[in-house]
Motif scaffolding. Sequence first.
Motif: not given
Length: 248
Positions: A51-56, A237-238
């Motif tokens: 899993s990974a989380r990218k801020p936007i 989050t994917a």
Amino acid sequence: MERRRRFTVAVPELFLGLLSLALAAVWVAHMFAGTIHDARHARDTMTITGSARKPITSNLVRWSLSVSGVARTPGAAAHTMQRDIKVVEAFLRGGGVPAGAVTESVVQSETVVTRISKKKTRTTYRVLQGLNVSTGKIDVVEGVSTRLADLIERGIDVSAEPLEYISTDLAQAKLAALEAATEEAHRRADILVRGLGGRLGAMRSSSLGVYQITPRDSTDVSDYGINDTSSRDKDVTAVVSATFAVKT
């Protein structure tokens, strides 16, 4: 002559029986070998979740308002509504909202029947129109939205929905989160395999879970995915499930 005839008939029957047994043995051996191959193949893979989380950060805000006019006749209600629409639009422009960012929606009307007593009712008419604001000037709209009570104090029948924060870069953020989640799954699988004395092979299959677009640092998760529009800063989050070949 009679015994010879019986012997001649018995020989083919014996031959066919032996042939059937031989074919059955071959088939069983083939199935057994296939089962062993499948079992070995299953043991030579590893499925890992990454899993990974990218801020936007949102770069667009949408705001929906509704202005109403109520009167004893439809014409009077429409007149009141049109007068108040101009007041609200001037209020928005005065607060810094560009005129081009505001669009008017279709006018709606309704008849309101209020029972005063058992035998008497009162009929009024409500005419309303929506105003839709869409702009990149988020700070301006946030400031104006906190002063909406000023219009209500002036007798303007206006209501508003919560602000909706949108990011036009959402598609790219999803791809970045997907790439990072896939890399995370590969790293985790590699660490586990090396710990067992093996080597990680190529990825054989993968599946992507639903995206979770949540307020910044939120831990909320939904089986159907989340698409938050209530917060300006969000996380994308994917989650990826990947199956890798394992070499010994």
